[in-house]
Design a protein around this motif. Sequence first.
Motif, PDB file in Angstrom:
ATOM      1  N   GLU A   1       0.808  -1.222   0.000  1.00  0.00           N
ATOM      2  CA  GLU A   1       0.000   0.000   0.000  1.00  0.00           C
ATOM      3  C   GLU A   1       0.838   1.267   0.000  1.00  0.00           C
ATOM      4  N   ARG A   2       2.132   1.156   0.219  1.00  0.00           N
ATOM      5  CA  ARG A   2       3.013   2.312   0.110  1.00  0.00           C
ATOM      6  C   ARG A   2       4.342   1.853  -0.470  1.00  0.00           C
ATOM      7  N   ALA A   3       5.082   2.761  -1.043  1.00  0.00           N
ATOM      8  CA  ALA A   3       6.311   2.395  -1.752  1.00  0.00           C
ATOM      9  C   ALA A   3       7.416   1.975  -0.801  1.00  0.00           C
TER      10      ALA A   3
ATOM     11  N   ALA B 204       6.823  -2.401   3.398  1.00  0.00           N
ATOM     12  CA  ALA B 204       5.555  -2.737   4.036  1.00  0.00           C
ATOM     13  C   ALA B 204       5.220  -4.172   3.698  1.00  0.00           C
ATOM     14  N   PHE B 205       4.326  -4.752   4.472  1.00  0.00           N
ATOM     15  CA  PHE B 205       3.897  -6.112   4.190  1.00  0.00           C
ATOM     16  C   PHE B 205       2.984  -6.123   2.973  1.00  0.00           C
ATOM     17  N   ALA B 206       2.997  -7.234   2.264  1.00  0.00           N
ATOM     18  CA  ALA B 206       2.271  -7.324   0.994  1.00  0.00           C
ATOM     19  C   ALA B 206       0.766  -7.333   1.206  1.00  0.00           C
ATOM     20  N   ILE B 207       0.048  -6.773   0.224  1.00  0.00           N
ATOM     21  CA  ILE B 207      -1.392  -7.015   0.117  1.00  0.00           C
ATOM     22  C   ILE B 207      -1.637  -8.037  -0.992  1.00  0.00           C
ATOM     23  N   GLY B 208      -0.572  -8.382  -1.683  1.00  0.00           N
ATOM     24  CA  GLY B 208      -0.606  -9.421  -2.712  1.00  0.00           C
ATOM     25  C   GLY B 208       0.783  -9.580  -3.286  1.00  0.00           C
ATOM     26  N   SER B 209       1.202 -10.803  -3.523  1.00  0.00           N
ATOM     27  CA  SER B 209       2.518 -11.031  -4.117  1.00  0.00           C
ATOM     28  C   SER B 209       2.509 -12.357  -4.865  1.00  0.00           C
ATOM     29  N   ALA B 210       3.518 -12.536  -5.718  1.00  0.00           N
ATOM     30  CA  ALA B 210       3.618 -13.776  -6.481  1.00  0.00           C
ATOM     31  C   ALA B 210       5.062 -14.052  -6.841  1.00  0.00           C
ATOM     32  N   ALA B 211       5.430 -15.312  -6.767  1.00  0.00           N
ATOM     33  CA  ALA B 211       6.696 -15.804  -7.303  1.00  0.00           C
ATOM     34  C   ALA B 211       6.351 -16.652  -8.514  1.00  0.00           C
TER      35      ALA B 211
ATOM     36  N   VAL C  55       9.389 -21.712 -21.614  1.00  0.00           N
ATOM     37  CA  VAL C  55       8.590 -21.776 -22.838  1.00  0.00           C
ATOM     38  C   VAL C  55       9.487 -22.197 -24.000  1.00  0.00           C
ATOM     39  N   GLU C  56       8.982 -23.110 -24.812  1.00  0.00           N
ATOM     40  CA  GLU C  56       9.697 -23.527 -26.018  1.00  0.00           C
ATOM     41  C   GLU C  56       8.711 -23.557 -27.187  1.00  0.00           C
ATOM     42  N   ASP C  57       9.044 -22.841 -28.248  1.00  0.00           N
ATOM     43  CA  ASP C  57       8.184 -22.774 -29.438  1.00  0.00           C
ATOM     44  C   ASP C  57       6.762 -22.350 -29.083  1.00  0.00           C
ATOM     45  N   GLY C  58       6.670 -21.419 -28.140  1.00  0.00           N
ATOM     46  CA  GLY C  58       5.370 -20.882 -27.781  1.00  0.00           C
ATOM     47  C   GLY C  58       4.539 -21.738 -26.864  1.00  0.00           C
ATOM     48  N   VAL C  59       5.110 -22.863 -26.385  1.00  0.00           N
ATOM     49  CA  VAL C  59       4.379 -23.780 -25.506  1.00  0.00           C
ATOM     50  C   VAL C  59       5.032 -23.804 -24.124  1.00  0.00           C
ATOM     51  N   VAL C  60       4.222 -23.782 -23.083  1.00  0.00           N
ATOM     52  CA  VAL C  60       4.731 -23.799 -21.713  1.00  0.00           C
ATOM     53  C   VAL C  60       5.203 -25.208 -21.360  1.00  0.00           C
ATOM     54  N   ARG C  61       6.520 -25.350 -21.146  1.00  0.00           N
ATOM     55  CA  ARG C  61       7.069 -26.651 -20.758  1.00  0.00           C
ATOM     56  C   ARG C  61       7.045 -26.838 -19.246  1.00  0.00           C
ATOM     57  N   ASP C  62       7.292 -25.756 -18.506  1.00  0.00           N
ATOM     58  CA  ASP C  62       7.286 -25.850 -17.045  1.00  0.00           C
ATOM     59  C   ASP C  62       6.928 -24.485 -16.484  1.00  0.00           C
ATOM     60  N   VAL C  63       6.271 -24.490 -15.340  1.00  0.00           N
ATOM     61  CA  VAL C  63       5.891 -23.241 -14.692  1.00  0.00           C
ATOM     62  C   VAL C  63       5.783 -23.476 -13.197  1.00  0.00           C
ATOM     63  N   ARG C  64       6.193 -22.506 -12.425  1.00  0.00           N
ATOM     64  CA  ARG C  64       6.047 -22.553 -10.970  1.00  0.00           C
ATOM     65  C   ARG C  64       5.393 -21.259 -10.524  1.00  0.00           C
ATOM     66  N   LEU C  65       4.376 -21.379  -9.682  1.00  0.00           N
ATOM     67  CA  LEU C  65       3.644 -20.215  -9.208  1.00  0.00           C
ATOM     68  C   LEU C  65       3.316 -20.366  -7.728  1.00  0.00           C
ATOM     69  N   ALA C  66       3.592 -19.330  -6.956  1.00  0.00           N
ATOM     70  CA  ALA C  66       3.193 -19.304  -5.550  1.00  0.00           C
ATOM     71  C   ALA C  66       2.743 -17.889  -5.209  1.00  0.00           C
ATOM     72  N   LEU C  67       1.765 -17.790  -4.326  1.00  0.00           N
ATOM     73  CA  LEU C  67       1.137 -16.513  -4.007  1.00  0.00           C
ATOM     74  C   LEU C  67       1.352 -16.163  -2.543  1.00  0.00           C
ATOM     75  N   GLY C  68       1.476 -14.866  -2.266  1.00  0.00           N
ATOM     76  CA  GLY C  68       1.630 -14.396  -0.897  1.00  0.00           C
ATOM     77  C   GLY C  68       0.531 -13.429  -0.512  1.00  0.00           C
ATOM     78  N   ALA C  69       0.291 -13.301   0.786  1.00  0.00           N
ATOM     79  CA  ALA C  69      -0.730 -12.411   1.353  1.00  0.00           C
ATOM     80  C   ALA C  69      -2.138 -12.785   0.915  1.00  0.00           C
ATOM     81  N   MET C  70      -2.315 -14.052   0.540  1.00  0.00           N
ATOM     82  CA  MET C  70      -3.616 -14.521   0.083  1.00  0.00           C
ATOM     83  C   MET C  70      -4.214 -15.590   0.991  1.00  0.00           C
ATOM     84  N   ALA C  71      -3.394 -16.136   1.889  1.00  0.00           N
ATOM     85  CA  ALA C  71      -3.852 -17.247   2.720  1.00  0.00           C
ATOM     86  C   ALA C  71      -3.046 -17.258   4.020  1.00  0.00           C
ATOM     87  N   SER C  72      -3.382 -18.174   4.891  1.00  0.00           N
ATOM     88  CA  SER C  72      -2.679 -18.290   6.167  1.00  0.00           C
ATOM     89  C   SER C  72      -1.274 -18.853   5.999  1.00  0.00           C
ATOM     90  N   ARG C  73      -0.959 -19.291   4.788  1.00  0.00           N
ATOM     91  CA  ARG C  73       0.352 -19.843   4.461  1.00  0.00           C
ATOM     92  C   ARG C  73       0.687 -19.441   3.023  1.00  0.00           C
TER      93      ARG C  73
END
Length: 330
Positions: A233-235, A238-245, A250-268
């Motif tokens: 909420e400020r530059a 501060a603690f996140a109101i939303g974050s992502a790792a 990508v190879e030839d326009g196709v997703v071969r592997d992806v990892r996604l994790a979110l922060g400030a969205m749950a108790s963990r």
Amino acid sequence: MREFGYERARDVPGAVAVLGADPEARFLGGGTNLVDLMKAGVERPAHLVDVRELPLDRVESTPDGGLLIGATVSNSDLAAHPEVRRRYPALAQAVLAGASGQLRNMATVGGNLLQRTRCPYFTDVTKPCNKRTPGSGCPAATGEHRNSAILGASEHCVAVHPSDLAVALTAFDGVVHYETVEGEGELAFADFYLPVGDTPHLETALPAGALITGVTLPPAAVAAHSRYRKVRERASYAFAIGSAAAALDVEDGVVRDVRLALGAMASRPWRARAAEAALIGGPASGEAFALAADAELAAAKPLPQAAYKVPLLRNLLVALLTELNEETAR
């Protein structure tokens, strides 16, 4: 503030022996969270065992090509380590986004993973809180809940986990190593943090008296092309109101592997498995990224003041994946 005993641990067995004998003792790393909670009266340990000088302060390559991060490595040293920056850049970015330089110099990896929520009802001992006093209630549900959880919450607790570092470690399948008086053990990040359910005061699966000794990151080629993005909420820090790792391959326009994790969205820290499944094997496009975000957020159940988090996180995921995809195409 309750009077407490203090001693400096000389070795890991000696440290865990103290907590094995005294359930009211606590380990002290950098103290950037624990000391604040002691001042507020939330934590009232009878004894502190200082583990900062234990020989757990190195970042080392593992035989299989991963990394072993010692529990007393400072956040500053972790973010600056060349192998972390090269192989897991989102991890370094998450640490740098987490706090000021002074706090990063003090805070440790082990302590970071165990930091408690910043929910104002938890940190105010004059208010009820199921996380602090089981069965007392969750006033956030009907009170101030702008930064409450939108995924995996329950009627017993809507607080969010505050760590940036833990979000990146979740994305890369980190493994937590610990030691108790009974010996060594380990927990995958997927099992380390417990679902909130009806026991929000139970936050991790660590055995009683366990000391975190380090975290292992398995080798993952996709992690080298990763990024962490934090919204606050400020530059200033501060603690996140939303974050992502996010990490994307990508190879030839196709997703071969992806990892996604979110922060400030749950108790963990929240591993975005539904979004990952929607992307792998499909096109790397803005439309696909948006559909994947929608697949993850279909389970969101925000309280009224936190409803803004759904479009915020959708836009964050699409922007982050688009940036990574564009970098791949260059």
